[in-house]
Write an enzyme that holds these catalytic residues in place. Sequence first.
Site, PDB file in Angstrom:
ATOM      1  N   HIS A  38      25.585  70.193  28.973  1.00  0.00           N
ATOM      2  CA  HIS A  38      26.539  70.746  29.942  1.00  0.00           C
ATOM      3  C   HIS A  38      27.927  70.138  29.736  1.00  0.00           C
ATOM      4  CE1 HIS A  38      28.350  72.095  33.671  1.00  0.00           C
ATOM      5  NE2 HIS A  38      28.593  70.840  34.010  1.00  0.00           N
ATOM      6  N   ASP A  71      24.369  72.939  43.400  1.00  0.00           N
ATOM      7  CA  ASP A  71      25.678  72.364  43.720  1.00  0.00           C
ATOM      8  C   ASP A  71      26.751  73.451  43.528  1.00  0.00           C
ATOM      9  OD1 ASP A  71      27.669  70.490  44.256  1.00  0.00           O
ATOM     10  OD2 ASP A  71      27.837  69.909  42.153  1.00  0.00           O
ATOM     11  N   GLU A  79      20.632  72.087  39.355  1.00  0.00           N
ATOM     12  CA  GLU A  79      20.457  70.639  39.329  1.00  0.00           C
ATOM     13  C   GLU A  79      19.148  70.264  40.018  1.00  0.00           C
ATOM     14  OE1 GLU A  79      23.741  68.221  40.594  1.00  0.00           O
ATOM     15  OE2 GLU A  79      25.260  69.680  39.953  1.00  0.00           O
ATOM     16  N   TYR A 110      26.867  63.782  36.277  1.00  0.00           N
ATOM     17  CA  TYR A 110      27.343  64.723  35.239  1.00  0.00           C
ATOM     18  C   TYR A 110      26.617  64.324  33.966  1.00  0.00           C
ATOM     19  CZ  TYR A 110      31.200  67.251  32.774  1.00  0.00           C
ATOM     20  OH  TYR A 110      31.970  68.118  32.037  1.00  0.00           O
ATOM     21  N   GLU A 155      25.365  75.559  40.281  1.00  0.00           N
ATOM     22  CA  GLU A 155      25.011  74.526  39.305  1.00  0.00           C
ATOM     23  C   GLU A 155      23.530  74.229  39.482  1.00  0.00           C
ATOM     24  OE1 GLU A 155      27.789  71.216  39.672  1.00  0.00           O
ATOM     25  OE2 GLU A 155      29.144  72.212  38.239  1.00  0.00           O
ATOM     26  N   LYS A 211      33.901  71.549  45.707  1.00  0.00           N
ATOM     27  CA  LYS A 211      32.498  71.147  45.775  1.00  0.00           C
ATOM     28  C   LYS A 211      32.025  70.863  47.195  1.00  0.00           C
ATOM     29  CE  LYS A 211      31.850  70.466  41.191  1.00  0.00           C
ATOM     30  NZ  LYS A 211      30.726  70.982  40.401  1.00  0.00           N
TER      31      LYS A 211
HETATM   32 MN    MN Z   1      27.307  69.296  40.191  1.00  0.00          MN
END
Ligand code: MN
Length: 427
Positions: free
Chosen positions: A137, A237, A205, A132, A203, A257
């Site tokens: 973000h 993600d 990433e 994270y 997400e 998730k």
């Molecule tokens: Mn994530």
Amino acid sequence: MNNLLQSFIQVTPESDFPIQNLPYGIFSHGADAAPRVGVALGEWVVDLAVLEANGFLEIKAGEYYFNQPTLNKFIETGKANWSKIRAELQDLLSSDNPILRDNQALRGQVFLKQADVVMHLPVHIPGYTDFYSSKEHATNVGCMFRDPKNALLPNWSELPVGYNGRASSVVVSGTDVVRPSGQIKFPDQERPVFSACRKLDFELETGFIIGQPNALGVPVAIENAWDHIFGMVLFNDWSARDLQQWEYVPLGPFNAKTFASSVSPWIVTLEALEPFKTNSPTQEPLPLAYLREDLSSNSYDIHLSAELQAANQDRADVISNTNFKYMYWSMAQQLTHHTIAGCNLQVGDLMGSGTISGPTPDSYGSMLEITWNNTKPLTLSNGEQRSFIQDGDTLIMKGYCQKDGLRIGFGEVTGKVLPAVEFNFSE
Ligand code: MN
């Protein structure tokens, strides 16, 4: 441009895969062909299993590393061999070397069109962890759900916050994603309802793949951390925001998730990314000594984008443009922090960066931020509006580095959302 190494295989300037890149993947060709190792070159896949069977790319006499369904056996041979094979491939594929260039029979076996092969997960992934680590973000999320004046929790700037994810549901690009269902708690109701997710998100990433393990109880020092990384992938993600908001207290995300996480099929090595090293943002406060490193060249200048294509659109809309260099915590800091209590990382482990957002709204890496949790819906080029992702939508993420005539790209990671499973419960 003129002094860059060239291949005898034509590669267009806009290709992600020049001879300087040579990312590794697992492909199969034809109905019953076994998955094996290849590298991407222009619009081609170079079949390393065929090269190895013909006496090239030897690592250990009598041993075969490329007729394998995953890259793990090759990665386990160590960093010196990653460099050796990369150098041998660049030599073998260069325009100056006649050995393969002038052997038409072998060339016919070695080169396959990427359009004609099926790509598979590049590695067996024993464990998946997600961080994270984008300050922009984390600040955006903190502003939305907590207090804009104290958007970052006190631990955020002291350590790379992360959670242990679910490796079994990591899928390769192109795999459909079924909308998850679960518990959703509305603020005006006492108890949650069971429902299909109504706030399905992506997400944007990157991920890195562990190339060198560490023993249980033996942390990796920050100055050695880079040697433990094999390469990088694009990573989506997928996240169910409504499930997440109810379930995450106090142990972090769970079903929100675990339903799917998508990776790009080609792993770009750190050696290929070397020309694009750049600095990380200033870290304030100065991290504790075990996390401290020179910030001047511990990141990479990788342009990243997300595109959304609705079911009835024939072209995707670009909905975000961001860059890996915005990441606050480096991959080495993430890796070292992951092992500092003694956790053993294994070859093939996947480490997600966390959503990568930039400073401006057009650089936000999730629908949650782009539409500011449904308060600023996004209008697509076909006139449809989106707050979150709808059934039939396809998400496409791309990434590349570019300067001085050299482009090192990641290709893309895509995934289409399918409707939720239908449940019939009787109360
Ligand atoms: Mn994530």
